[in-house]
Write an enzyme that holds these catalytic residues in place. Sequence first.
Site, PDB file in Angstrom:
ATOM      1  CG  HIS A 129      -2.179  -0.901   0.898  1.00 25.15           C
ATOM      2  ND1 HIS A 129      -3.437  -0.643   1.349  1.00 25.15           N
ATOM      3  CD2 HIS A 129      -2.295  -2.036   0.161  1.00 25.15           C
ATOM      4  CE1 HIS A 129      -4.283  -1.577   0.922  1.00 25.15           C
ATOM      5  NE2 HIS A 129      -3.591  -2.436   0.208  1.00 25.15           N
ATOM      6  CB  SER A 181      -1.332  -2.911  -7.625  1.00 20.96           C
ATOM      7  OG  SER A 181      -1.997  -3.509  -6.555  1.00 20.96           O
ATOM      8  CE  LYS A 205     -10.205  -8.289 -12.704  1.00 19.74           C
ATOM      9  NZ  LYS A 205      -9.182  -7.499 -13.393  1.00 19.74           N
ATOM     10  CG  ASP A 206      -9.892  -9.175  -5.100  1.00 20.42           C
ATOM     11  OD1 ASP A 206      -9.327  -9.551  -6.147  1.00 20.42           O
ATOM     12  OD2 ASP A 206      -9.368  -8.381  -4.306  1.00 20.42           O
ATOM     13  CD  GLU A 264       1.610 -33.600   0.116  1.00 18.17           C
ATOM     14  OE1 GLU A 264       1.499 -34.746  -0.358  1.00 18.17           O
ATOM     15  OE2 GLU A 264       0.649 -32.869   0.382  1.00 18.17           O
TER      16      GLU A 264
HETATM   17  C1  HEM Z   1      -0.132 -21.899   6.193  1.00 14.65           C
HETATM   18  C2  HEM Z   1      -1.156 -22.608   6.440  1.00 14.65           C
HETATM   19  C3  HEM Z   1      -1.161 -24.132   6.547  1.00 14.65           C
HETATM   20  C4  HEM Z   1      -0.650 -25.060   5.676  1.00 14.65           C
HETATM   21  C5  HEM Z   1       0.068 -24.791   4.352  1.00 14.65           C
HETATM   22  C6  HEM Z   1      -0.958 -26.383   6.242  1.00 14.65           C
HETATM   23  C7  HEM Z   1      -0.616 -27.613   5.675  1.00 14.65           C
HETATM   24  C8  HEM Z   1      -0.959 -28.867   6.162  1.00 14.65           C
HETATM   25  C9  HEM Z   1      -0.753 -30.133   5.489  1.00 14.65           C
HETATM   26  C10 HEM Z   1      -0.077 -30.328   4.124  1.00 14.65           C
HETATM   27  C11 HEM Z   1      -1.275 -31.128   6.298  1.00 14.65           C
HETATM   28  C12 HEM Z   1      -1.330 -32.638   5.998  1.00 14.65           C
HETATM   29  C13 HEM Z   1      -2.665 -32.968   5.388  1.00 14.65           C
HETATM   30  C14 HEM Z   1      -3.007 -34.427   5.479  1.00 14.65           C
HETATM   31  O1  HEM Z   1      -2.454 -35.221   4.685  1.00 14.65           O
HETATM   32  O2  HEM Z   1      -3.811 -34.772   6.355  1.00 14.65           O
HETATM   33  C15 HEM Z   1      -1.762 -30.501   7.484  1.00 14.65           C
HETATM   34  C16 HEM Z   1      -2.332 -31.163   8.561  1.00 14.65           C
HETATM   35  C17 HEM Z   1      -2.773 -30.569   9.720  1.00 14.65           C
HETATM   36  N1  HEM Z   1      -2.824 -29.218  10.004  1.00 14.65           N
HETATM   37 FE1  HEM Z   1      -2.255 -27.724   8.748  1.00 14.65          FE
HETATM   38  N2  HEM Z   1      -1.635 -26.214   7.441  1.00 14.65           N
HETATM   39  C18 HEM Z   1      -1.763 -24.852   7.664  1.00 14.65           C
HETATM   40  C19 HEM Z   1      -2.376 -24.263   8.776  1.00 14.65           C
HETATM   41  C20 HEM Z   1      -2.797 -24.940   9.910  1.00 14.65           C
HETATM   42  C21 HEM Z   1      -3.272 -24.320  11.123  1.00 14.65           C
HETATM   43  C22 HEM Z   1      -3.389 -22.819  11.353  1.00 14.65           C
HETATM   44  C23 HEM Z   1      -3.567 -25.342  12.017  1.00 14.65           C
HETATM   45  C24 HEM Z   1      -4.085 -25.294  13.450  1.00 14.65           C
HETATM   46  C25 HEM Z   1      -4.275 -24.212  14.094  1.00 14.65           C
HETATM   47  C26 HEM Z   1      -3.326 -26.587  11.352  1.00 14.65           C
HETATM   48  C27 HEM Z   1      -3.543 -27.848  11.903  1.00 14.65           C
HETATM   49  C28 HEM Z   1      -3.342 -29.049  11.259  1.00 14.65           C
HETATM   50  C29 HEM Z   1      -3.624 -30.341  11.823  1.00 14.65           C
HETATM   51  C30 HEM Z   1      -4.206 -30.619  13.212  1.00 14.65           C
HETATM   52  C31 HEM Z   1      -3.270 -31.300  10.855  1.00 14.65           C
HETATM   53  C32 HEM Z   1      -3.351 -32.849  10.980  1.00 14.65           C
HETATM   54  C33 HEM Z   1      -4.667 -33.378  10.613  1.00 14.65           C
HETATM   55  C34 HEM Z   1      -4.677 -33.898   9.193  1.00 14.65           C
HETATM   56  O3  HEM Z   1      -3.687 -34.476   8.751  1.00 14.65           O
HETATM   57  O4  HEM Z   1      -5.707 -33.739   8.529  1.00 14.65           O
HETATM   58  N3  HEM Z   1      -2.847 -26.318  10.087  1.00 14.65           N
HETATM   59  N4  HEM Z   1      -1.579 -29.120   7.387  1.00 14.65           N
END
Ligand code: HEM
Lengths: 425, 251
Positions: A213, A217, A241-242, A285
């Site tokens: 900002h 942009s 648009k968003d 991945e």
């Molecule tokens: C930048 C944001 C985030 C990314 C890129 C991300 C990415 C991921 C990925 C790739 C998995 C594995 C998925 C699977 O195969 O099950 C996962 C699982 C998990 N994430 Fe995140 N996550 C993010 C934010 C969060 C936040 C904010 C929380 C909790 C406050 C969270 C909690 C969990 C939990 C509990 C799992 C395990 C359950 C599962 O595998 O389904 N994640 N996350």
Amino acid sequence: MAAPAFSNPIVRWIDHRLPIFSFMHHEMHEYPTPKNLNYFWNFGSLAGFMLITMIVTGIVLAMHYTPHASLAFQSVERIMRDVNYGWLVRYLHMNGASFFFIVTYIHIFRGLYYGSYKTPRELLWMLGVVILLLMMATAFMGYVLPWGQMSFWGATVITNFFTAIPIVGDAITTWLWGGYSVDNATLNRFFSLHYLLPFVILAVVGVHVMALHRHGSNNPLGIDMKGPQDSISFHPYYTVKDYFGIAVFLLFYAGFVFFAPNFFGEPDNYIAANPLSTPPHIVPEWYFLPFYAILRAVPDLWIIDAKLAGVIAMFGSIILLFFLPWLDHSPVRSARFRPAYRFFFWVLVLACLVLGWVGANSPDASFHGVPFLWIGRIATSYYFLHFLVILPILGYVEKPKPLPLSISEPVLKRTAYGAKTMEKA
Amino acid sequence: MRRVLSVFAALASLAATPALAAEGGPLPEHHWSFQGLFGTFDRPAAVRGLQVYTDVCAGCHSLSLVAYRNLADLGLSEDAIKALAATATVADGPNDQGEMFDRPGRPADHFVKPFPNDQAARAANNGALPPDLSLIVKARVGGPDYLYGLMTGYEEPPADFKLFSGMNYNKVFPGHQIAMPQPLSDGAVTYADGTEATLDQMAQDVTTFLAWTSEPELEARKRMGVKVILFLLVLSGLLYAWKRKVWAEVH
Ligand code: HEM
């Protein structure tokens, strides 16, 4: 910043003491935006949308998830089977990670094409690279949480790269693991950090937007706004648009969540982690595949052994992006007016896609007789050549096309043309 | 030490993944009722598959993520579920005397495992571990086609094939040496609904059943998906019209 006259007396009362409404009005309502942005400028708001989606679904998952080596896999299955709409929350989160990366990669390549990293937006760009690194760390640790075979072995392989660091490598790896292998202690700290990092990302995104900002942009022409005739207020033009962009994006995202939720995943991750049985293929991945290809492409270099050299090249491929604003010193931003750069940009896109493809294949397999190892080496070489050699040289030798005088000039022309055709119709 | 070795094995597999060597053979192509945008589980097939599982596979394989009560999804009545659960013996306790005791299963119990632990399972199976089948269709490349191919893929090994003792030749199993003896052959079960129990029939039925145990949410997911996509199509159209209207004055 002329404070708008709010009609609601409560809003007025608050704003007089805490000018949060004025701030929002200034930054999200009247904020002047180039009038000629194309749909590639939707991807920033889409990334923000995905970050919020990940945080919300993640917090719900964390309410039901158990970060323990002997319970994690089953707790994820409980979410899938016994928690109301748990399957929906989990599939949104799991596919959300993939879509977050798709959106972010498009956002980054948009910046590369239109020269959005150039002055005065260098810090904005560098903050973006910080966000990318944080996202990668978050996604890597998240993938470990369901504690399936790929979770476990992916974590083992990646953390093992720290042993490549000379002298202290083993000690560092043991410290990261909290033991002598990936185990419960590792899972616990990964869960803690996986919960923490998205909020760090949120904060960096805030600063990223602050930097945005300051100068507004960039735009497809890559020239500055010269006056009010070049800009429109953010609201309602870009808000609507968003919204439209988010709805179209949701169609794709929902398509995968509801009809192919495991498309981006590995079947092996539905087998509980087993430290005694190594899966035949360990692949990260998809969003890490290009980096994985770079990692494996590098041979022994002088006194540096291949493993260390690979790790350096892999991290280097991202660290490099911090220096991009100075490596590319052409004063022209948009590739529209840089024919040579435009050509090399598309070669870079191709090289990155090839790296992703190589990353998914074993290096000693081959494609029509050409070993993937060598395809990977060529693409890796191009990647570094592009940033370290081609871009600096282009800044001197390329003859850019003439730039338009202002944003509204070509836009005006088009309006005139549009009006004429309308008359005819 | 074994851990260290497996770490090395993992690293080696990074550098040199035998991409094709470990793969099994080509899979039979089959159309499954639960595929496609509107797919649902063929209920009679899944219920017959349940019978194949309980009569044959349950002797070696656990199904520990599934509870008896979940079978209501397949249309089993409450009484049928109670009766099936009661055939299992569940270790419970301690009671108020501090002692463990056995009791008949209840609908809330999960399918009882055939062996108390992995070691017992291996001991009974020549050292090989029969995997839990709850997620098997999601946990294999090829999914239902692989499972169906595995069930119908037992053959005489080719003349030059070296089959280790206690192993069986299967044309779709990676490496073709499988410790599981052919579990199904014509007439292996007597179907309660009178369907003729051919190998092909049983293989299809047990695959449908295990596809359900792997993805019990599949039908609800697709049903919701169709609604969500329709909603988003309309929403996108409306937002596009709104966008055009707002932008009309700019262009
Ligand atoms: C930048 C944001 C985030 C990314 C890129 C991300 C990415 C991921 C990925 C790739 C998995 C594995 C998925 C699977 O195969 O099950 C996962 C699982 C998990 N994430 Fe995140 N996550 C993010 C934010 C969060 C936040 C904010 C929380 C909790 C406050 C969270 C909690 C969990 C939990 C509990 C799992 C395990 C359950 C599962 O595998 O389904 N994640 N996350």
